[in-house]
Design an enzyme around this catalytic site. Structure first.
Site, mmCIF file in Angstrom:
data_model
loop_
_atom_site.group_PDB
_atom_site.id
_atom_site.type_symbol
_atom_site.label_atom_id
_atom_site.label_comp_id
_atom_site.label_asym_id
_atom_site.label_seq_id
_atom_site.Cartn_x
_atom_site.Cartn_y
_atom_site.Cartn_z
ATOM 1 N N PRO A 215 0.775 -1.203 0.136
ATOM 2 C CA PRO A 215 0.010 -0.065 0.083
ATOM 3 C C PRO A 215 0.803 1.247 0.071
ATOM 4 O O PRO A 215 1.918 1.266 0.608
ATOM 5 C CB PRO A 215 -0.742 -0.085 1.266
ATOM 6 C CG PRO A 215 -0.689 -1.546 1.816
ATOM 7 C CD PRO A 215 0.658 -2.199 1.223
ATOM 8 N N CYS A 216 0.349 2.268 -0.815
ATOM 9 C CA CYS A 216 1.326 3.405 -0.970
ATOM 10 C C CYS A 216 0.776 4.850 -0.390
ATOM 11 O O CYS A 216 1.275 5.771 -0.323
ATOM 12 C CB CYS A 216 1.607 3.690 -2.620
ATOM 13 S SG CYS A 216 0.054 3.911 -3.192
ATOM 14 N N GLN A 217 -0.377 4.600 0.472
ATOM 15 C CA GLN A 217 -0.824 5.752 0.989
ATOM 16 C C GLN A 217 -0.057 6.598 2.068
ATOM 17 O O GLN A 217 -0.053 7.748 1.750
ATOM 18 C CB GLN A 217 -2.283 5.533 1.923
ATOM 19 C CG GLN A 217 -3.612 5.036 1.052
ATOM 20 C CD GLN A 217 -3.333 3.642 0.952
ATOM 21 O OE1 GLN A 217 -2.335 2.860 0.964
ATOM 22 N NE2 GLN A 217 -4.525 3.201 0.303
ATOM 23 N N PHE B 76 3.266 6.917 1.714
ATOM 24 C CA PHE B 76 4.158 7.573 0.715
ATOM 25 C C PHE B 76 3.849 8.588 -0.323
ATOM 26 O O PHE B 76 4.432 9.359 -0.702
ATOM 27 C CB PHE B 76 5.169 6.493 0.151
ATOM 28 C CG PHE B 76 5.653 5.149 0.822
ATOM 29 C CD1 PHE B 76 6.575 5.373 1.851
ATOM 30 C CD2 PHE B 76 5.124 3.964 0.723
ATOM 31 C CE1 PHE B 76 6.892 4.354 2.685
ATOM 32 C CE2 PHE B 76 5.704 2.720 1.171
ATOM 33 C CZ PHE B 76 6.500 2.976 2.258
ATOM 34 N N SER B 77 2.455 8.390 -0.615
ATOM 35 C CA SER B 77 2.190 9.138 -1.649
ATOM 36 C C SER B 77 1.891 10.756 -1.363
ATOM 37 O O SER B 77 1.594 10.952 -0.007
ATOM 38 C CB SER B 77 0.788 8.593 -1.815
ATOM 39 O OG SER B 77 0.129 9.438 -2.897
#
Ligand SMILES: C[S@@+](CC[C@H](N)C(=O)[O-])C[C@H]1O[C@@H](n2cnc3c(N)ncnc32)[C@H](O)[C@@H]1O
Length: 327
Positions: free
Chosen positions: A71-73, A75-76
């Site tokens: 999941p990238c939340q 880092f985004s």
């Protein structure tokens, strides 16, 4: 058919898996928490996906390549970018799977910001100590036959030398080309479904030209805008944005069924793009079907790696595996 085996962590609905399948890989296992995404994976890729928490390493698996899209939340730039977001720590689990099964190659896909994170540094240290070399690439899907500007990082860990970066395509694919053959009206067939706008939403859509957005509304019809928009002024944002026909789309996300969340209006129709149009923009073949309600399917589509981009990466890994077996 090369028959190389791939296992996937955080597999989602299998867009990355679809790219590896198109490149000749056979999926032997996929771990994903979202049950609907698991069902979609099993319909379109191979019936090997399980509702499985990546925190627990599965025993008795044998595969050549491990692929993970954590999941990238956290880092985004769109998320809060909280370095302590517990979801970030999940990326470290990929190492535990690799330690257990010793695949020849491991691919971690994420947003570009991942490369500057402590988690990426930590992973590189752990993999290096464990005998893996590594390389990171920043790739834009638009360079690999996808009608979408979507930049993603790919970090490759390998026990057999490093792969070559995939060669970009010469031509860019436009939204017009991606939608070709689909009826302009979202007729409900084969996931060509889009929500019917409210009266207010329709009145707004009618005033937004191709490539236009919320700023056109503020200029043309302040009475259709909430006071907060007028107060904040006309910043350059994608919300209530309309796509352009003759270029790639901006990045589509899980929320692409909502006009207020991004540049998701159809170039010529007064509606957001349909699920099938979203799938086309992610390079998903038309013979894929999806399990879940509209929100779940939009999440499965918007979360994924565009299939042709995943295929380009997978082909580079195939070349590396072939080079090794010809020694
Ligand atoms: C960015 S998406 C991956 C998309 C996928 N690579 C594709 O191309 O379709 C991340 C996925 O990780 C899943 N996920 C989050 N935490 C998980 C966990 N602990 N175990 C398994 N899957 C998890 C989410 O449900 C989400 O589908």
């Amino acid at each position: 058919m090369d028959g190389y085996k791939v296992a996937e962590l955080f597999s989602g609905a299998g867009l990355m898996g679809g790219g590896f399948k198109a490149a000749g890989f056979r999926s032997v296992f996929a771990a994903e928490l979202d049950g609907k995404a698991v069902q979609t994976y099993n319909k379109n890729i191979e019936p090997v996906a399980e509702k499985w928490d990546v925190s627990e390493v599965k025993c008795d698996l044998k595969y050549d390549v491990l692929v993970a899209g954590p999941p990238c939340q956290g880092f985004s730039t769109l998320g809060r970018r909280d370095p302590k977001d517990v979801r970030n720590a999940l990326s470290l689990k990929v190492f535990d799977w690799a330690e257990k099964h010793r695949p020849l190659v491991v691919v971690i896909e994420n947003v570009p910001q991942f490369l500057n994170s402590d988690y990426c540094r930590e992973l590189k240290e752990r993999f290096e100590k464990s005998g893996y070399d590594s390389v990171s690439w920043l790739l834009n899907a638009a360079d690999y036959g996808v009608a979408q500007n979507r930049k993603r990082s790919f970090t490759i860990f390998s026990l057999i030398g490093l792969p070559n970066k995939p060669q970009p395509c010469k031509e860019r694919v436009t939204v017009k080309e991606a939608f070709s053959g689909l009826p302009k009206e979202a007729n409900g067939e084969n996931f060509h479904i889009s929500p019917t706008p409210s009266e207010l939403a329709l009145a707004r859509m009618k005033l937004i030209p191709e490539n236009g957005d919320k700023r056109d509304l503020i200029k043309k019809a302040p009475d259709l805008c909430p006071p907060s928009w007028i107060k904040m002024g006309a910043q350059a944002v994608d919300v209530w944005g309309r796509m352009g026909l003759e270029k790639p789309a901006n990045t589509i996300r899980c929320s692409f069924q909502s006009a207020s969340k991004g540049r998701y209006l159809h170039p010529t129709e007064n509606r957001v793009i349909s699920l099938r149009e979203g799938a086309r923009i992610q390079g998903i073949p038309d013979d894929w079907s999806f399990v879940g309600d509209r929100t779940s399917i939009a999440r499965q589509i918007g979360n994924g790696v565009p299939v042709p981009l995943a295929k380009a990466v997978a082909l580079s890994i195939t070349d590396l595996l072939k080079r090794r077996s010809s020694y």
